[in-house]
Motif scaffolding. Structure first.
Motif, PDB file in Angstrom:
ATOM      1  N   ILE A 196     -19.135 -17.832   3.376  1.00  9.01           N
ATOM      2  CA  ILE A 196     -19.543 -18.798   2.337  1.00  9.01           C
ATOM      3  C   ILE A 196     -21.133 -18.479   2.127  1.00  9.01           C
ATOM      4  CG2 ILE A 196     -20.643 -21.282   2.430  1.00  9.01           C
ATOM      5  CD1 ILE A 196     -18.310 -21.809   4.668  1.00  9.01           C
ATOM      6  N   LEU A 197     -21.537 -18.297   0.777  1.00  7.45           N
ATOM      7  CA  LEU A 197     -23.063 -18.276   0.345  1.00  7.45           C
ATOM      8  C   LEU A 197     -23.686 -19.578   0.252  1.00  7.45           C
ATOM      9  CD1 LEU A 197     -25.419 -16.559  -0.624  1.00  7.45           C
ATOM     10  CD2 LEU A 197     -24.133 -16.360  -2.711  1.00  7.45           C
ATOM     11  N   VAL A 198     -24.703 -19.880   0.798  1.00  6.03           N
ATOM     12  CA  VAL A 198     -25.675 -20.857   0.427  1.00  6.03           C
ATOM     13  C   VAL A 198     -26.809 -20.702  -0.315  1.00  6.03           C
ATOM     14  CG1 VAL A 198     -26.869 -22.833   1.506  1.00  6.03           C
ATOM     15  CG2 VAL A 198     -24.778 -22.031   2.622  1.00  6.03           C
ATOM     16  N   ILE A 199     -27.001 -21.365  -1.557  1.00  7.74           N
ATOM     17  CA  ILE A 199     -28.252 -21.366  -2.418  1.00  7.74           C
ATOM     18  C   ILE A 199     -28.917 -22.478  -2.367  1.00  7.74           C
ATOM     19  CG2 ILE A 199     -29.153 -20.754  -4.680  1.00  7.74           C
ATOM     20  CD1 ILE A 199     -27.698 -18.346  -3.618  1.00  7.74           C
ATOM     21  N   GLY A 200     -30.117 -22.250  -2.131  1.00  8.80           N
ATOM     22  CA  GLY A 200     -31.074 -23.504  -1.985  1.00  8.80           C
ATOM     23  C   GLY A 200     -31.756 -23.948  -3.406  1.00  8.80           C
ATOM     24  N   ASN A 201     -32.742 -25.051  -3.185  1.00  8.44           N
ATOM     25  CA  ASN A 201     -33.428 -25.582  -4.244  1.00  8.44           C
ATOM     26  C   ASN A 201     -34.210 -24.711  -4.745  1.00  8.44           C
ATOM     27  OD1 ASN A 201     -36.275 -26.914  -5.135  1.00  8.44           O
ATOM     28  ND2 ASN A 201     -34.541 -28.178  -5.444  1.00  8.44           N
ATOM     29  N   GLU A 202     -34.367 -24.745  -5.929  1.00  8.48           N
ATOM     30  CA  GLU A 202     -35.380 -23.817  -7.040  1.00  8.48           C
ATOM     31  C   GLU A 202     -36.808 -23.841  -6.361  1.00  8.48           C
ATOM     32  OE1 GLU A 202     -32.074 -25.885  -9.661  1.00  8.48           O
ATOM     33  OE2 GLU A 202     -33.366 -26.382  -8.289  1.00  8.48           O
ATOM     34  N   SER A 203     -37.218 -24.858  -5.962  1.00  9.27           N
ATOM     35  CA  SER A 203     -38.766 -24.576  -5.555  1.00  9.27           C
ATOM     36  C   SER A 203     -38.769 -24.698  -3.911  1.00  9.27           C
ATOM     37  CB  SER A 203     -39.462 -25.850  -5.997  1.00  9.27           C
ATOM     38  OG  SER A 203     -39.495 -26.013  -7.241  1.00  9.27           O
ATOM     39  N   HIS A 204     -37.737 -25.206  -3.212  1.00  8.48           N
ATOM     40  CA  HIS A 204     -37.937 -25.412  -1.835  1.00  8.48           C
ATOM     41  C   HIS A 204     -37.041 -24.605  -1.069  1.00  8.48           C
ATOM     42  CE1 HIS A 204     -41.007 -28.389  -2.699  1.00  8.48           C
ATOM     43  NE2 HIS A 204     -40.084 -29.084  -3.358  1.00  8.48           N
ATOM     44  N   GLY A 205     -36.097 -24.130  -1.675  1.00  7.57           N
ATOM     45  CA  GLY A 205     -35.088 -23.111  -0.948  1.00  7.57           C
ATOM     46  C   GLY A 205     -33.967 -24.044  -0.183  1.00  7.57           C
ATOM     47  N   ILE A 206     -33.511 -23.431   0.999  1.00  2.73           N
ATOM     48  CA  ILE A 206     -32.214 -24.215   1.737  1.00  2.73           C
ATOM     49  C   ILE A 206     -33.166 -25.208   2.516  1.00  2.73           C
ATOM     50  CG2 ILE A 206     -30.739 -23.916   3.350  1.00  2.73           C
ATOM     51  CD1 ILE A 206     -30.177 -21.199   2.269  1.00  2.73           C
ATOM     52  N   HIS A 207     -32.538 -26.326   2.673  1.00  4.72           N
ATOM     53  CA  HIS A 207     -32.967 -27.604   3.470  1.00  4.72           C
ATOM     54  C   HIS A 207     -33.249 -27.006   4.833  1.00  4.72           C
ATOM     55  CE1 HIS A 207     -33.482 -31.424   5.221  1.00  4.72           C
ATOM     56  NE2 HIS A 207     -34.044 -31.991   4.058  1.00  4.72           N
ATOM     57  N   PRO A 208     -34.210 -27.300   5.695  1.00  5.29           N
ATOM     58  CA  PRO A 208     -34.359 -26.897   7.089  1.00  5.29           C
ATOM     59  C   PRO A 208     -33.245 -27.468   7.820  1.00  5.29           C
ATOM     60  CG  PRO A 208     -36.564 -27.931   6.123  1.00  5.29           C
ATOM     61  CD  PRO A 208     -35.383 -28.092   5.078  1.00  5.29           C
ATOM     62  N   ASP A 209     -32.765 -28.526   7.566  1.00  2.00           N
ATOM     63  CA  ASP A 209     -31.318 -28.891   8.282  1.00  2.00           C
ATOM     64  C   ASP A 209     -30.241 -28.109   8.253  1.00  2.00           C
ATOM     65  OD1 ASP A 209     -32.781 -31.305   9.130  1.00  2.00           O
ATOM     66  OD2 ASP A 209     -31.923 -32.785   8.321  1.00  2.00           O
ATOM     67  N   ILE A 210     -30.075 -27.295   7.417  1.00  3.69           N
ATOM     68  CA  ILE A 210     -29.035 -26.594   6.947  1.00  3.69           C
ATOM     69  C   ILE A 210     -29.289 -25.158   7.672  1.00  3.69           C
ATOM     70  CG2 ILE A 210     -27.671 -25.495   5.166  1.00  3.69           C
ATOM     71  CD1 ILE A 210     -27.571 -28.460   5.255  1.00  3.69           C
ATOM     72  N   ILE A 211     -30.410 -24.560   7.837  1.00  2.00           N
ATOM     73  CA  ILE A 211     -31.019 -23.603   8.207  1.00  2.00           C
ATOM     74  C   ILE A 211     -30.365 -22.989   9.635  1.00  2.00           C
ATOM     75  CG2 ILE A 211     -32.520 -21.798   8.966  1.00  2.00           C
ATOM     76  CD1 ILE A 211     -34.295 -22.870   6.582  1.00  2.00           C
ATOM     77  N   PRO A 212     -30.198 -23.742  10.768  1.00  2.00           N
ATOM     78  CA  PRO A 212     -29.531 -23.633  11.865  1.00  2.00           C
ATOM     79  C   PRO A 212     -28.002 -23.124  11.649  1.00  2.00           C
ATOM     80  CG  PRO A 212     -30.866 -25.335  11.831  1.00  2.00           C
ATOM     81  CD  PRO A 212     -30.648 -25.284  10.527  1.00  2.00           C
ATOM     82  N   LEU A 213     -27.550 -23.594  10.525  1.00  2.00           N
ATOM     83  CA  LEU A 213     -25.920 -23.355  10.420  1.00  2.00           C
ATOM     84  C   LEU A 213     -25.667 -21.900   9.571  1.00  2.00           C
ATOM     85  CD1 LEU A 213     -24.754 -26.986   9.427  1.00  2.00           C
ATOM     86  CD2 LEU A 213     -24.611 -25.885  11.559  1.00  2.00           C
TER      87      LEU A 213
END
Length: 246
Positions: A196-213
């Motif tokens: 699975i590839l996660v792409i984050g928000n254009e300005s702020h990237g991947i949400h901090p709550d998602i990064i541990p996953l």
């Protein structure tokens, strides 16, 4: 014949609140409409110019809808894009799909720009990615700019609206790759086929709550002086590396 009431109704679908209320959306232009006619989506109206009708009579005849023929000037005034003088369709939204794993999946976390979302859908279709899971805050699937930028790929791609954190938690047996600045050089990563590839928000990237996953952080090495890449460009570069060895 296109009545005044029909015209008013179709123009109202340029606004999200009316699209959601009616469960309908607009498809404009020859390329997107031809892809639509070859899909399982159901049409409410198909409005065409005489020129488009003469060039694509066979495709139109294969559909189960009677086209409404109008002048090109009427068409360009009807939709969101004045350059469109070929065709416009009003289409029924599909019911939300039940998620079915199918190889490598793409997860979009808060992609707000409709053009980026449409381009990413087109990229996914190019690389054979069937499933795109979108956060609740990612742009609306049926925004006219999304439809236009997808160039018909939206009709071949499975789009899901999900809580990203919950989705990744449910799929914790799979490798989850995240596009992050502090990740491993993407050119050195061997991606798993069911990842699975996660792409984050254009300005702020991947949400901090998602990064541990995220199990594997990846980054695109910067060589020149550009400040950043937009989400669609980053997705394209990473996807090329994902499928390079397939």
């Amino acid at each position: 014949m296109l009545t005044k009431n029909n015209t008013k109704f179709i123009k109202s679908l340029q606004l999200k609140k009316f699209r959601q209320k009616e469960g309908l959306f607009i498809v404009e232009g020859a390329k997107n409409t031809l892809e639509l006619l070859n899909s399982s989506y159901k049409l409410k109206y198909l409005i065409v110019s005489e020129d488009f009708l003469s060039r694509h009579q066979k495709e139109i005849n294969s559909s189960d809808i009677e086209p409404i023929i109008v002048k090109e000037k009427e068409l360009s005034a009807l939709g969101a894009f004045q350059s469109n003088t070929d065709t416009l369709a009003v289409v029924h939204e599909k019911a939300p799909l039940k998620y079915n794993p199918s190889g490598f999946d793409l997860v979009l976390d808060d992609i707000r720009d409709p053009g980026n979302l449409g381009t990413i859908i087109r990229l996914a279709d190019w690389y054979g990615i069937q499933n795109i899971i979108c956060s609740e805050t990612t742009a609306e699937f049926y925004n006219p700019k999304v439809i236009s930028a997808s160039m018909g790929s939206i009709f071949r791609t499975n789009l899901y609206r999900r809580d990203v954190k919950a989705f990744l938690s449910e799929n914790n047996s799979r490798k989850v790759y995240g596009a992050l600045l502090e990740g491993k050089n993407v050119h050195q990563v061997k991606f798993e086929a069911n990842g699975i590839l996660v792409i984050g928000n254009e300005s702020h990237g991947i949400h901090p709550d998602i990064i541990p996953l995220i199990t594997d952080k990846v980054t695109i090495p910067k060589i020149g002086q550009a400040e950043s890449l937009n989400a669609a460009m980053a997705t394209a570069i990473i996807c090329d590396n994902v499928f390079r060895n397939y």
